[in-house]
Scaffold this motif. Structure first.
Motif, short mmCIF file in Angstrom:
data_model
loop_
_atom_site.label_atom_id
_atom_site.label_comp_id
_atom_site.label_asym_id
_atom_site.label_seq_id
_atom_site.Cartn_x
_atom_site.Cartn_y
_atom_site.Cartn_z
N VAL A 99 -1.99 -9.05 0.71
CA VAL A 99 -2.12 -9.20 2.15
C VAL A 99 -1.72 -10.63 2.50
O VAL A 99 -2.38 -11.57 2.08
CB VAL A 99 -3.56 -8.91 2.64
CG1 VAL A 99 -3.68 -9.14 4.13
CG2 VAL A 99 -3.98 -7.50 2.27
N GLU A 103 -0.03 -11.36 8.20
CA GLU A 103 -0.43 -9.97 8.47
C GLU A 103 -1.89 -9.89 8.89
O GLU A 103 -2.24 -9.14 9.80
CB GLU A 103 -0.22 -9.10 7.21
CG GLU A 103 1.21 -8.90 6.82
CD GLU A 103 1.35 -8.22 5.48
OE1 GLU A 103 2.29 -7.42 5.36
OE2 GLU A 103 0.54 -8.48 4.56
N ARG A 106 -2.22 -11.10 12.41
CA ARG A 106 -1.68 -10.11 13.34
C ARG A 106 -2.62 -8.91 13.48
O ARG A 106 -2.84 -8.40 14.58
CB ARG A 106 -0.30 -9.64 12.88
CG ARG A 106 0.40 -8.75 13.89
CD ARG A 106 1.87 -8.54 13.56
NE ARG A 106 2.11 -7.98 12.25
CZ ARG A 106 2.28 -6.67 12.01
NH1 ARG A 106 2.22 -5.81 12.99
NH2 ARG A 106 2.51 -6.26 10.79
N CYS A 107 -3.22 -8.49 12.40
CA CYS A 107 -4.14 -7.36 12.43
C CYS A 107 -5.41 -7.70 13.22
O CYS A 107 -5.85 -6.93 14.06
CB CYS A 107 -4.51 -6.93 11.02
SG CYS A 107 -5.66 -5.55 10.95
N HIS A 112 0.45 -13.61 15.04
CA HIS A 112 0.50 -14.36 13.79
C HIS A 112 0.28 -15.85 14.02
O HIS A 112 0.21 -16.62 13.08
CB HIS A 112 1.83 -14.12 13.06
CG HIS A 112 3.01 -14.66 13.78
ND1 HIS A 112 3.61 -13.99 14.81
CD2 HIS A 112 3.67 -15.82 13.64
CE1 HIS A 112 4.61 -14.72 15.27
NE2 HIS A 112 4.68 -15.83 14.57
N THR A 155 -7.69 -6.05 7.25
CA THR A 155 -6.25 -5.76 7.22
C THR A 155 -5.93 -4.72 6.16
O THR A 155 -5.15 -3.79 6.41
CB THR A 155 -5.45 -7.06 6.98
OG1 THR A 155 -5.81 -8.02 7.98
CG2 THR A 155 -3.96 -6.80 7.02
N MET A 159 -4.17 -1.12 6.64
CA MET A 159 -2.97 -0.73 5.88
C MET A 159 -3.16 0.63 5.21
O MET A 159 -2.23 1.43 5.15
CB MET A 159 -2.67 -1.78 4.81
CG MET A 159 -2.14 -3.07 5.33
SD MET A 159 -1.99 -4.28 3.99
CE MET A 159 -0.89 -5.47 4.73
N GLN A 162 -3.48 3.39 8.16
CA GLN A 162 -2.26 3.58 8.96
C GLN A 162 -1.06 3.06 8.19
O GLN A 162 -0.46 2.05 8.58
CB GLN A 162 -2.39 2.85 10.29
CG GLN A 162 -3.58 3.27 11.10
CD GLN A 162 -3.83 2.31 12.26
OE1 GLN A 162 -3.45 1.15 12.22
NE2 GLN A 162 -4.49 2.80 13.29
N ALA A 165 2.17 2.08 10.03
CA ALA A 165 2.15 0.92 10.92
C ALA A 165 2.23 -0.40 10.16
O ALA A 165 2.49 -1.44 10.75
CB ALA A 165 0.88 0.94 11.77
N TRP A 166 1.99 -0.37 8.85
CA TRP A 166 1.95 -1.58 8.04
C TRP A 166 2.83 -1.42 6.83
O TRP A 166 2.96 -0.33 6.29
CB TRP A 166 0.52 -1.87 7.57
CG TRP A 166 -0.42 -2.13 8.69
CD1 TRP A 166 -1.17 -1.20 9.34
CD2 TRP A 166 -0.64 -3.37 9.33
NE1 TRP A 166 -1.88 -1.81 10.33
CE2 TRP A 166 -1.59 -3.14 10.36
CE3 TRP A 166 -0.17 -4.66 9.14
CZ2 TRP A 166 -2.05 -4.15 11.18
CZ3 TRP A 166 -0.64 -5.68 9.96
CH2 TRP A 166 -1.56 -5.41 10.97
N LYS A 167 3.37 -2.51 6.40
CA LYS A 167 4.16 -2.50 5.16
C LYS A 167 3.25 -3.01 4.03
O LYS A 167 3.30 -4.17 3.65
CB LYS A 167 5.39 -3.40 5.33
CG LYS A 167 6.39 -3.25 4.20
CD LYS A 167 7.65 -4.04 4.49
CE LYS A 167 7.52 -5.40 3.85
NZ LYS A 167 8.68 -6.25 4.00
N ALA A 168 2.41 -2.12 3.54
CA ALA A 168 1.47 -2.50 2.49
C ALA A 168 2.22 -2.66 1.17
O ALA A 168 2.96 -1.77 0.76
CB ALA A 168 0.38 -1.45 2.34
#
Length: 172
Positions: A99, A103, A106-107, A112, A155, A159, A162, A165-168
Motif C-alpha cells: 500500500v 493510495e 487518497r482512500c 493524495h 486502504t 482494495m 473493491q 476501483a484499486w490497483k492492489a
C-alpha cells in the motif's frame, strides 16, 4: 461466513520504519489492537500469527520514489519491508499487499495531497473518537505511527472489497 468475509477477516497493517514500526490488527472495520514496537517485536507477531494460523492479509506501507535524495534510514526501512513480506509469504501463505502512502491518503482523505494530520482527522471522522482511558473510544490506543498503519489497513480493506476501483499490488 462468505469467502469474501474470510478473505478480509483480519488484516495486519504495518507502517514500517528503520527500527520501529506502527501496526494495527484490523477486523471487520474495527481496530482490534495496535501499537508501535521494535521491528523485532513486530516480526515476532508475524511468527506467532503464522504458527497459529491467525490472519489472512498482511498490508505494508510501501516506499515510493519521488525523486528526492534518500538516506540510510530509508534503505533500512526497505530492508524491513522485505523481511516482513518474505516471512509472511513463506510461513503464512496469505495475501501480502503493498500500500503506497499516496493510495492511503487518497482512500482516507480523497486526495493524495493530505498531510498526516489530515489523515488522522479523516480516520477519526470515519471511525470514531479516540476517547480517554476512563472512556475509551474505538480508536483508543492509536498513536504515532499506528495512525499511518491504520490508514494502510483501511486502504487494504478497500482494495480487497473493491478490486476494480484499486490497483492492489501483492508482494511476489
Amino acid at each position: 461466513m462468505t469467502e469474501h468475509e474470510e478473505q478480509v477477516a483480519l488484516i495486519l497493517a504495518i507502517d514500517p520504519g528503520p527500527e520501529k514500526s506502527g501496526w494495527v490488527w484490523w477486523k471487520g472495520s474495527k481496530v482490534e489492537d495496535c501499537g508501535v514496537d521494535s521491528n523485532e517485536r513486530v516480526m515476532n507477531s508475524l511468527v506467532w500469527m503464522a504458527s497459529n494460523n491467525y490472519g489472512s492479509v498482511l498490508a505494508i506501507e510501501m516506499i515510493a520514489s519521488y525523486g528526492a535524495t534518500v538516506g540510510r534510514s530509508t534503505f533500512e526501512t526497505v530492508l524491513w519491508i522485505g523481511r516482513f513480506a518474505q516471512y509472511w509469504k513463506d510461513h503464512n501463505g496469505g495475501k501480502c499487499l503493498k500500500v503506497y502512502r499516496q493510495e492511503a491518503k487518497r482512500c482516507v482523505c480523497r486526495t493524495h495531497k493530505a498531510s498526516d494530520a489530515d489523515v488522522r482527522a479523516a480516520l477519526i471522522t470515519r471511525l470514531g473518537e479516540v476517547g480517554t482511558k476512563k472512556q475509551p473510544g474505538p480508536l483508543y490506543g492509536v498513536k504515532s505511527h499506528a495512525w499511518a498503519a491504520l490508514a494502510v489497513a483501511v486502504t487494504a480493506e478497500a482494495m480487497l472489497k473493491q478490486p476494480d476501483a484499486w490497483k492492489a499490488e501483492e508482494v511476489a
